[in-house]
Motif scaffolding. Sequence first.
Motif, PDB file in Angstrom:
ATOM      1  N   GLU A 126       0.870  -1.177   0.000  1.00 46.11           N
ATOM      2  CA  GLU A 126       0.000   0.000   0.000  1.00 46.11           C
ATOM      3  C   GLU A 126       0.904   1.224   0.000  1.00 46.11           C
ATOM      4  O   GLU A 126       1.611   1.483   0.968  1.00 46.11           O
ATOM      5  CB  GLU A 126      -0.924   0.039   1.214  1.00 46.11           C
ATOM      6  CG  GLU A 126      -1.856   1.246   1.153  1.00 46.11           C
ATOM      7  CD  GLU A 126      -2.717   1.421   2.389  1.00 46.11           C
ATOM      8  OE1 GLU A 126      -3.738   2.116   2.304  1.00 46.11           O
ATOM      9  OE2 GLU A 126      -2.363   0.866   3.447  1.00 46.11           O
ATOM     10  N   VAL A 127       0.881   1.960  -1.102  1.00 49.10           N
ATOM     11  CA  VAL A 127       1.747   3.127  -1.245  1.00 49.10           C
ATOM     12  C   VAL A 127       1.021   4.347  -0.696  1.00 49.10           C
ATOM     13  O   VAL A 127      -0.121   4.637  -1.071  1.00 49.10           O
ATOM     14  CB  VAL A 127       2.146   3.350  -2.716  1.00 49.10           C
ATOM     15  CG1 VAL A 127       3.144   4.501  -2.817  1.00 49.10           C
ATOM     16  CG2 VAL A 127       2.744   2.075  -3.300  1.00 49.10           C
TER      17      VAL A 127
ATOM     18  N   LEU B  41       1.000  -7.729   3.944  1.00 53.40           N
ATOM     19  CA  LEU B  41       0.861  -6.306   3.646  1.00 53.40           C
ATOM     20  C   LEU B  41       2.119  -5.556   4.057  1.00 53.40           C
ATOM     21  O   LEU B  41       2.660  -5.783   5.145  1.00 53.40           O
ATOM     22  CB  LEU B  41      -0.346  -5.728   4.397  1.00 53.40           C
ATOM     23  CG  LEU B  41      -0.560  -4.208   4.332  1.00 53.40           C
ATOM     24  CD1 LEU B  41      -0.931  -3.779   2.913  1.00 53.40           C
ATOM     25  CD2 LEU B  41      -1.642  -3.777   5.323  1.00 53.40           C
ATOM     26  N   ILE B  42       2.592  -4.676   3.177  1.00 54.02           N
ATOM     27  CA  ILE B  42       3.701  -3.776   3.499  1.00 54.02           C
ATOM     28  C   ILE B  42       3.234  -2.355   3.205  1.00 54.02           C
ATOM     29  O   ILE B  42       2.712  -2.075   2.121  1.00 54.02           O
ATOM     30  CB  ILE B  42       4.961  -4.080   2.667  1.00 54.02           C
ATOM     31  CG1 ILE B  42       5.473  -5.498   2.958  1.00 54.02           C
ATOM     32  CG2 ILE B  42       6.058  -3.056   2.958  1.00 54.02           C
ATOM     33  CD1 ILE B  42       6.666  -5.900   2.102  1.00 54.02           C
ATOM     34  N   ILE B  43       3.407  -1.452   4.172  1.00 51.35           N
ATOM     35  CA  ILE B  43       3.093  -0.047   3.959  1.00 51.35           C
ATOM     36  C   ILE B  43       4.342   0.635   3.413  1.00 51.35           C
ATOM     37  O   ILE B  43       5.418   0.555   4.016  1.00 51.35           O
ATOM     38  CB  ILE B  43       2.660   0.648   5.264  1.00 51.35           C
ATOM     39  CG1 ILE B  43       1.472  -0.089   5.897  1.00 51.35           C
ATOM     40  CG2 ILE B  43       2.314   2.112   4.995  1.00 51.35           C
ATOM     41  CD1 ILE B  43       0.221  -0.095   5.063  1.00 51.35           C
ATOM     42  N   VAL B  44       4.200   1.307   2.271  1.00 55.99           N
ATOM     43  CA  VAL B  44       5.323   1.996   1.641  1.00 55.99           C
ATOM     44  C   VAL B  44       5.059   3.497   1.691  1.00 55.99           C
ATOM     45  O   VAL B  44       4.162   4.006   1.013  1.00 55.99           O
ATOM     46  CB  VAL B  44       5.520   1.545   0.183  1.00 55.99           C
ATOM     47  CG1 VAL B  44       6.714   2.268  -0.433  1.00 55.99           C
ATOM     48  CG2 VAL B  44       5.715   0.036   0.116  1.00 55.99           C
TER      49      VAL B  44
ATOM     50  N   VAL C  97       2.376  -4.198  10.842  1.00 52.86           N
ATOM     51  CA  VAL C  97       2.870  -4.749   9.576  1.00 52.86           C
ATOM     52  C   VAL C  97       4.165  -4.031   9.202  1.00 52.86           C
ATOM     53  O   VAL C  97       4.418  -2.909   9.653  1.00 52.86           O
ATOM     54  CB  VAL C  97       1.834  -4.585   8.437  1.00 52.86           C
ATOM     55  CG1 VAL C  97       0.543  -5.316   8.786  1.00 52.86           C
ATOM     56  CG2 VAL C  97       1.568  -3.118   8.146  1.00 52.86           C
ATOM     57  N   PRO C  98       5.001  -4.657   8.365  1.00 49.59           N
ATOM     58  CA  PRO C  98       6.234  -3.996   7.935  1.00 49.59           C
ATOM     59  C   PRO C  98       5.936  -2.663   7.257  1.00 49.59           C
ATOM     60  O   PRO C  98       4.994  -2.552   6.465  1.00 49.59           O
ATOM     61  CB  PRO C  98       6.849  -4.997   6.948  1.00 49.59           C
ATOM     62  CG  PRO C  98       6.263  -6.316   7.327  1.00 49.59           C
ATOM     63  CD  PRO C  98       4.873  -6.019   7.805  1.00 49.59           C
ATOM     64  N   THR C  99       6.736  -1.662   7.579  1.00 42.71           N
ATOM     65  CA  THR C  99       6.559  -0.325   7.015  1.00 42.71           C
ATOM     66  C   THR C  99       7.925   0.227   6.637  1.00 42.71           C
ATOM     67  O   THR C  99       8.864   0.160   7.431  1.00 42.71           O
ATOM     68  CB  THR C  99       5.881   0.616   8.029  1.00 42.71           C
ATOM     69  OG1 THR C  99       4.632   0.042   8.445  1.00 42.71           O
ATOM     70  CG2 THR C  99       5.623   1.985   7.422  1.00 42.71           C
TER      71      THR C  99
END
Length: 278
Positions: A21-22, A47-50, A75-77
């Motif tokens: 998710e950008v 899910l990775i937050i970018v 979640v990884p960010t």
Amino acid sequence: MKFASWRLLRDVIDRSDVVLEVVDIRVPPLTRNPKVEGMVLNSGKRLIIVLNKCDLVPKNIAEGWRDVLKEYLGVPTVFISAKDRLGTKILRDRIKEVAKVRPLVVGIVGYPKVGKSSIINTLKGKHSAPTSPYPGTPGYTMRAQLYKIEKNMYMIDTPGIIPVRGENLLAVIRGKEIERLSNPLLLAIKLIKFILRFNPKAFIEAYGFKDVDPVKIIENYARRRGWFSKKTREPLLDEASRQIIRDYYNGKIPFYVPPKEGFLLNPKELISDSDEDL
């Protein structure tokens, strides 16, 4: 212009092993989408937050939002600048860490113009995904496409996702073609007020304007550019409003929201009641 439907979004999630998710790092609470995050996590996908555009904020702000979101969502960010190719190795490594399957398919979602296609271009190293700075112009991604990033890694680029209800100011501005805004003056006034709330000197730094009245700022911009009606010689406020919105997209107006978990819990704190009817 049509946005990706929720059905298409579900298809992208189903086809992906990892979903990025950008988010615009200048204002994460208003450019992330909790509904999408829930869809990804409930489907069992990673899910990775970018946080993109980190070149537009101080490092401590980027680190702050990374830590707040990571703790809040669990979640990884990561934060990156696709434009300056900063943090992309960290992103690539994080993708490989969270999903061990090969071949690996990554879905990319987010609001229009948060930099989804630019991230694909940067990770691949070639300008293969068409990009454009403004919604509705050539290069604006209109349908899901699959791109090979490296051996055994593929990415799906999707159109920006706009919630059916409860659009906030920034989501509405990002979701409409600038040239087709029905009331660009009103939207620019709201945007200017929003920016000034977090950086009272934003328009001094951007344009050298000392006025804090949004209409005065827009008038001064039109006068500086020589934009006047041929009949009345009045400043062309709509044209100036559109350009100020473009300057916001391009990062020419210095602005960011400081990290605060409360803004994630209640994004409406960031916008006035009058913004909610847009």
